[in-house]
Design a protein around this motif. Structure first.
Motif: not given
Ligand code: WTA
Length: 573
Positions: A165-169, A181-194
């Protein structure tokens, strides 16, 4: 015998007999663009196709819970799921990776799930009530590389013990993100996505898109693997059985943690382009009737336990709501008692249509149809394009009236393609050449109607949810006071069955109500609330075979005051 006559309207399946004789699954392929392009993705067909065919402004999702009320059109869902797809790509997810979705019902759950399918990932939905051990077993077995979750649930993911398990979104504000580094904010990553649709992975019909973990009577939960081609059957049963039409407002009450909540809470309705209602939060009669009233639900798919709870609710609850929008009601998951069908007829002036299928079958197989008579208590007849039968243990088909194994001729579109990492388990279902053997016992009558009799293994259906006794027993014996545990389903008026545990205590422990409660809390906090034994009975010792296996059949016989049968394999020491 009591029969509810066929409806008199015009239906999506008007002539059952004729369709049975002429229907071919090839016909359904024409509804989809991939029949010409060869490029397929079930999430594209579920959402984007409607936008490309001019239905983008139609309401796709009507969501509400205590705190939120939102709606989304097909165009809006297309954009959101495209954005999620880009996000997954940016995070390194590619075709075949297992991405688990562990969230309470919310629009974000549906976006997260479909976005992952868009990039060709295999999604593993997890019911929100699962606790640490249940979550771990599923992530471990599937070697999932990512899980999408919420701040409330994230602590139940034992990420240190899960090397794959590499990423916990995490969707929503969380103080966890940044802590590893496994914990990632989904809202942040969504905002950066096309948000364009270039992230879609075009796959083969036989590529997987979902892994539903379900319980058997022995061993760990098994990962039931389904492929994109299942869409043919989700779509077609949406027409024939759910009788979906352009203007319908459809509500499936199941959570996407269970197969009904995906096959018929996501794919069946949206492949057919209808407006889909999702209600978050817990069951209450007032809330459910209120949901039908508020959205003017026309087609309603639920389960016997829920109907029985509604039956038991005070009459005023019903009177406070206008339910006249309903035109079609269906049920799945457990035997639908004739009494419930009669109640439905009295209260809604509608027939409740029973449907039979399983996690492994991926979609409905034996059903009642608006254009056919209903025999209350019967699951109905096989859908066109599928052959069902009753066979003995050698595969001989049995004549009407005789009880045996409910079996399906192999080869329907939504059939599971494997049990994850467990070929022997998979092969057990197909031990009789040419047949899938369901594990249910049933008989067929002279008119071709199938009648459910029971499970022929120890799987427990409680309140419509499928639980395996083994997972609960294994957890129980981890409790310090428990030496041995055997778990069975005990018949219950409302819930179909409740979970009952027989427990032998370790030396030095005394039985007491406090200890029972403590054990129940232990299961609730480590496994899941729906896996808690509502009843616990202490015994000095439990019946076991000489090889040490707990004999659940003897426990059942004790419970029901029935003869215990052949005890020759029992260890009498
Ligand atoms: C039971 C749920 C009686 C059956 C979609 C089956 C039913 C198991 C019915 C699968 C029905 C499902 N009447 N029993 N109409 N439908 N079942 O995998 O024992 O959670 O084998 O799938 O539910 O449960 P599962």
């Amino acid at each position: 015998m009591e029969i509810l006559e066929a409806g008199q309207g015009t239906y999506q399946l008007q002539d059952y007999q004729k369709e049975r004789e002429t229907f071919d699954w090839k016909q359904v392929e024409k509804a989809f663009s991939w029949s010409e392009t060869g490029k397929v993705n079930i999430a594209y067909e579920t959402i984007d196709r409607h936008v490309n065919e001019g239905r983008g402004d139609k309401k796709a999702l009507l969501y509400s819970d205590k705190n939120r009320e939102e709606s989304y059109t097909f165009s809006e869902l297309k954009e959101k799921t495209d954005q999620a797809a880009h996000m997954y790509r940016n995070l390194g997810i590619s075709k075949g990776d297992r991405v688990f979705i562990f969230m309470p019902r919310s629009p974000e759950l549906y976006v997260a799930l479909l976005g992952a399918v868009k990039v060709g990932a295999v999604v593993g939905p997890l019911f929100e009530a699962f606790m640490q051990d249940a979550v771990k077993a599923r992530l471990e077995d599937s070697e999932a590389s990512m899980i999408v979750t919420t701040p409330d649930l994230v602590s139940r993911i034992p990420h240190e013990d899960l090397p794959h398990l590499k990423t916990i979104l995490i969707s929503g504000d969380s103080d966890k993100t940044g802590s590893s580094e496994k914990f990632v904010s989904m809202d942040e990553k969504l905002a950066e996505a096309d948000t364009d649709d270039s992230a879609i992975e075009w796959v083969d019909l036989e590529d997987g898109f979902i892994l539903h973990y379900t319980s058997g009577s022995t061993g760990k939960p098994k990962g039931v693997y389904h492929v994109h081609k299942a869409m043919l059957q989700h779509y077609q049963t949406g027409k024939w059985v759910l009788d979906l039409r352009e203007d319908d407002v459809y509500w499936c009450t199941a959570d996407p943690g269970w197969v009904t909540g995906t096959s018929y809470g996501i794919f069946g309705p949206w492949l057919n382009g209808v407006t889909n209602v999702v209600r978050g939060g817990r069951f209450s009669p007032d809330d459910w009737y209120g949901t039908i009233d508020k959205y003017n639900v026309t087609v309603w798919y639920s389960a016997p336990t829920a109907f029985r709870m509604l039956m038991a609710a005070p009459q005023e609850t019903l009177k406070n709501h206008d339910l006249s929008s309903l035109r079609h009601i269906l049920s799945v998951g457990e035997p639908l008692n004739p009494e419930v069908v009669r109640w439905g007829w009295d209260v809604f002036n509608l027939r409740i249509h029973d449907t039979w299928w399983m996690t492994e079958t991926g979609a409905m197989l034996i059903c009642n149809y608006p254009s056919e008579p209903i025999k209350p208590g019967s699951m109905g007849k096989p859908i066109p394009g599928v052959d069902a039968s009753i066979v003995d243990d050698h595969g001989n088909e049995l004549p009407p009236g005789e009880m045996g194994n409910l079996a399906i001729k192999t080869g329907w579109p939504a059939q599971m393609r494997k049990i994850w990492n467990n070929e022997p388990k998979f092969n057990e279902y197909f031990a009789i050449e040419g047949w899938y053997v369901s594990g249910d016992t049933a008989y067929r009558d002279e008119d071709g109607y199938f009648w459910f009799q029971g499970r022929n293994d120890d799987v427990i259906m409680t309140a419509g949810e499928r639980v395996g006794p083994f997972e609960i027993e294994s957890k129980l014996v981890e409790h310090e006071a428990v030496a041995e545990a055997g778990v069975i389903g005990k018949p219950d008026e409302i819930r179909g069955h409740i979970i009952k545990a027989f427990i032998a205590l370790r030396e030095g422990y005394e039985e007491s109500d406090e200890l029972k409660e403590q054990i129940q809390k232990f299961i609730k906090s480590e496994l899941a609330a729906h896996a808690v034994p509502r009843e616990i009975e202490f015994k000095d010792k439990l019946p076991k075979t000489r090889s040490g296996k707990i004999m659940r059949r003897v426990l059942k016989a004790w419970e029901l005051d029935e003869p215990t049968g052949d005890l020759s394999t029992m260890d009498d020491n």
